[in-house]
Design an enzyme around this catalytic site. Structure first.
Site, PDB file in Angstrom:
ATOM      1  N   GLY A  15       2.729 -32.225  24.654  1.00  0.00           N
ATOM      2  CA  GLY A  15       3.864 -33.107  24.918  1.00  0.00           C
ATOM      3  C   GLY A  15       4.647 -33.361  23.655  1.00  0.00           C
ATOM      4  O   GLY A  15       4.243 -32.982  22.554  1.00  0.00           O
ATOM      5  N   GLY A  17       7.039 -36.430  21.645  1.00  0.00           N
ATOM      6  CA  GLY A  17       7.438 -37.829  21.616  1.00  0.00           C
ATOM      7  C   GLY A  17       8.689 -37.988  20.787  1.00  0.00           C
ATOM      8  O   GLY A  17       9.372 -37.006  20.501  1.00  0.00           O
ATOM      9  N   ASN A  18       8.962 -39.207  20.391  1.00  0.00           N
ATOM     10  CA  ASN A  18      10.157 -39.469  19.592  1.00  0.00           C
ATOM     11  C   ASN A  18      10.025 -38.950  18.169  1.00  0.00           C
ATOM     12  O   ASN A  18      11.016 -38.732  17.497  1.00  0.00           O
ATOM     13  CB  ASN A  18      10.434 -40.964  19.541  1.00  0.00           C
ATOM     14  CG  ASN A  18      10.935 -41.456  20.887  1.00  0.00           C
ATOM     15  OD1 ASN A  18      11.923 -40.966  21.389  1.00  0.00           O
ATOM     16  ND2 ASN A  18      10.221 -42.415  21.464  1.00  0.00           N
ATOM     17  N   TYR A  19       8.806 -38.802  17.692  1.00  0.00           N
ATOM     18  CA  TYR A  19       8.622 -38.496  16.273  1.00  0.00           C
ATOM     19  C   TYR A  19       8.017 -37.140  16.008  1.00  0.00           C
ATOM     20  O   TYR A  19       7.769 -36.771  14.882  1.00  0.00           O
ATOM     21  CB  TYR A  19       7.733 -39.566  15.621  1.00  0.00           C
ATOM     22  CG  TYR A  19       8.209 -40.949  15.908  1.00  0.00           C
ATOM     23  CD1 TYR A  19       9.386 -41.426  15.336  1.00  0.00           C
ATOM     24  CD2 TYR A  19       7.504 -41.779  16.760  1.00  0.00           C
ATOM     25  CE1 TYR A  19       9.832 -42.696  15.610  1.00  0.00           C
ATOM     26  CE2 TYR A  19       7.946 -43.061  17.039  1.00  0.00           C
ATOM     27  CZ  TYR A  19       9.119 -43.511  16.459  1.00  0.00           C
ATOM     28  OH  TYR A  19       9.565 -44.761  16.734  1.00  0.00           O
ATOM     29  N   GLY A  20       7.706 -36.416  17.047  1.00  0.00           N
ATOM     30  CA  GLY A  20       7.095 -35.120  16.812  1.00  0.00           C
ATOM     31  C   GLY A  20       6.414 -34.642  18.071  1.00  0.00           C
ATOM     32  O   GLY A  20       6.637 -35.175  19.163  1.00  0.00           O
ATOM     33  N   VAL A  22       2.748 -32.983  20.143  1.00  0.00           N
ATOM     34  CA  VAL A  22       1.292 -32.977  20.177  1.00  0.00           C
ATOM     35  C   VAL A  22       0.840 -31.621  20.719  1.00  0.00           C
ATOM     36  O   VAL A  22       1.295 -31.176  21.774  1.00  0.00           O
ATOM     37  CB  VAL A  22       0.738 -34.116  21.068  1.00  0.00           C
ATOM     38  CG1 VAL A  22      -0.776 -34.086  21.101  1.00  0.00           C
ATOM     39  CG2 VAL A  22       1.242 -35.473  20.575  1.00  0.00           C
ATOM     40  N   LYS A  37      -1.411 -34.167  16.512  1.00  0.00           N
ATOM     41  CA  LYS A  37      -0.065 -34.722  16.528  1.00  0.00           C
ATOM     42  C   LYS A  37       0.625 -34.417  15.216  1.00  0.00           C
ATOM     43  O   LYS A  37       0.053 -34.634  14.160  1.00  0.00           O
ATOM     44  CB  LYS A  37      -0.166 -36.226  16.739  1.00  0.00           C
ATOM     45  CG  LYS A  37       1.141 -36.919  16.873  1.00  0.00           C
ATOM     46  CD  LYS A  37       0.933 -38.312  17.440  1.00  0.00           C
ATOM     47  CE  LYS A  37       2.268 -38.956  17.691  1.00  0.00           C
ATOM     48  NZ  LYS A  37       2.147 -40.134  18.538  1.00  0.00           N
ATOM     49  N   ASP A 128       2.198 -50.469  20.400  1.00  0.00           N
ATOM     50  CA  ASP A 128       2.904 -49.442  21.176  1.00  0.00           C
ATOM     51  C   ASP A 128       2.179 -49.149  22.489  1.00  0.00           C
ATOM     52  O   ASP A 128       1.931 -47.997  22.837  1.00  0.00           O
ATOM     53  CB  ASP A 128       3.057 -48.176  20.320  1.00  0.00           C
ATOM     54  CG  ASP A 128       4.179 -47.266  20.811  1.00  0.00           C
ATOM     55  OD1 ASP A 128       4.995 -47.713  21.638  1.00  0.00           O
ATOM     56  OD2 ASP A 128       4.223 -46.105  20.364  1.00  0.00           O
TER      57      ASP A 128
END
Ligand code: ATP
Ligand code: MG
Length: 300
Positions: A15, A17-20, A22, A37, A128
């Site tokens: 998947g 995400g906003n920052y990188g 996985v 990640k 989070d």
């Protein structure tokens, strides 16, 4: 043991995400499948090193409701973070069909126990909590990931990231808009628990973006509008539990100890629930919808 990139074989993407992203990876020396990640950060060497040192606390984060940490390293300006691979993925993708109350309860209990562990044993709050950070496996285990252990990492990530799906508590949104960084406490995580449970029960984010003119209007609704509620069909205890998590006044929200004593969660204590079967069904429903596996194979 220390993990390094030479010992890792990338299997596919789990998947983004906003920052990188996985990746599912195979760690050759141990024969363990892991989730890795990648977080891109524009930071100098010394800051990256201090993040890695801070992440070391994660070795103490060992509990049944916490995703196991295997190690972290940096390459250039990226932090790589290796953790337990959860083969059923995150909660957001497991909710095609109505979730039975007993299952909802078991998942909620795991989330609350995990958060209580982080707070009592490691003195950290999660920061989070949301469905993509609650992972499951085929054994039926439910575990939390991506909690805020590293102050340095948090600071580097804390950009203007109030996206269109905010799980932030009203007091945190207010604080953020006024540039106050510490207006929130552990009870802000309790709000996010409430919102995540509703999402799990409804199968969608409780403040649907399409009903708001823009992100600002949506955040206004979170701060000033009525709190969302569980859909019909769940017990009065379940409704009450969620309503208490979503109280606007953070000081009025229950503590983790109180939540665990709430009738909704007390009913979970001796319940015999076959979570593994529920996960298997959820995965086959997901497969039927066209998503074959949580792993997107790499192009050859
Ligand atoms: P954000 O960037 O805001 O934290 P996110 O949680 O969706 O959003 P990532 O943490 O990068 O982003 O995770 C991306 C996806 O990878 C998640 O949605 C989840 O489905 C999957 N994932 C993350 N960790 C694991 C893991 N340990 N095992 C299996 N899947 C994972
Ligand atoms: Mg995440």
């Amino acid at each position: 043991f220390k993990i390094n990139m030479d010992e890792i074989e990338v299997q596919g993407e789990l998947g983004k995400g906003n920052y990188g992203s996985v990746q599912k990876v195979y760690h050759r020396p141990t024969g363990v499948m892991m989730a890795m990640k990648e977080i891109r950060l524009e930071l100098d060497e010394s800051r990256l090193t201090s993040i890695i040192m801070e992440l070391d606390i994660l070795h103490r984060a060992v509990a049944p409701e916490i995703v196991e940490f295997y190690g972290a390293f940096t390459i250039e300006s990226c932090v790589y973070y290796c953790m337990e691979f959860m083969d059923a993925g995150s909660l957001d993708t497991l909710t095609a069909v109505r979730v039975p109350e007993a299952v909802l309860r078991r998942i909620t209990a795991a989330i609350v126990k995990g958060l209580r562990f982080l707070k009592d044993e490691l003195q950290i709050m999660h920061r989070d909590v949301k469905p993509t950070n609650v992972l499951m496996n085929r054994k039926g285990e439910i575990k939390l990931c991506d909690f805020g252990v590293s102050g340095q990492l948090e600071k580097s990530l804390a950009k203007t990231n109030i996206g269109c799906q905010s799980y932030m508590a009203p007091e945190r949104i207010k604080g953020e808009s006024q540039n106050q960084l510490s207006t929130y406490t552990v009870s802000s995580d309790v709000w996010s628990v409430g919102l995540s449970i509703i999402e799990l029960a409804k199968g969608c984010y409780p403040y649907p973006p399409e009903t708001f003119a823009n992100v600002f209007a949506q955040l206004q609704a979170i701060v000033y509008g009525p709190a969302p509620t569980l859909p019909h069909g769940y017990s009065a205890d379940a409704h009450d539990f969620v309503a208490k998590c979503l109280l606007k006044d953070p000081n009025a929200r229950p503590t983790y100890a109180q939540l665990l004593q709430h009738p909704f969660l007390l009913a979970d204590q001796n319940a015999d629930i076959d979570m593994a079967s529920w996960v298997a069904e959820a995965l086959s429903r997901r497969a039927a919808k066209g998503v074959i596996s949580p792993v997107v194979p790499l192009a050859a």
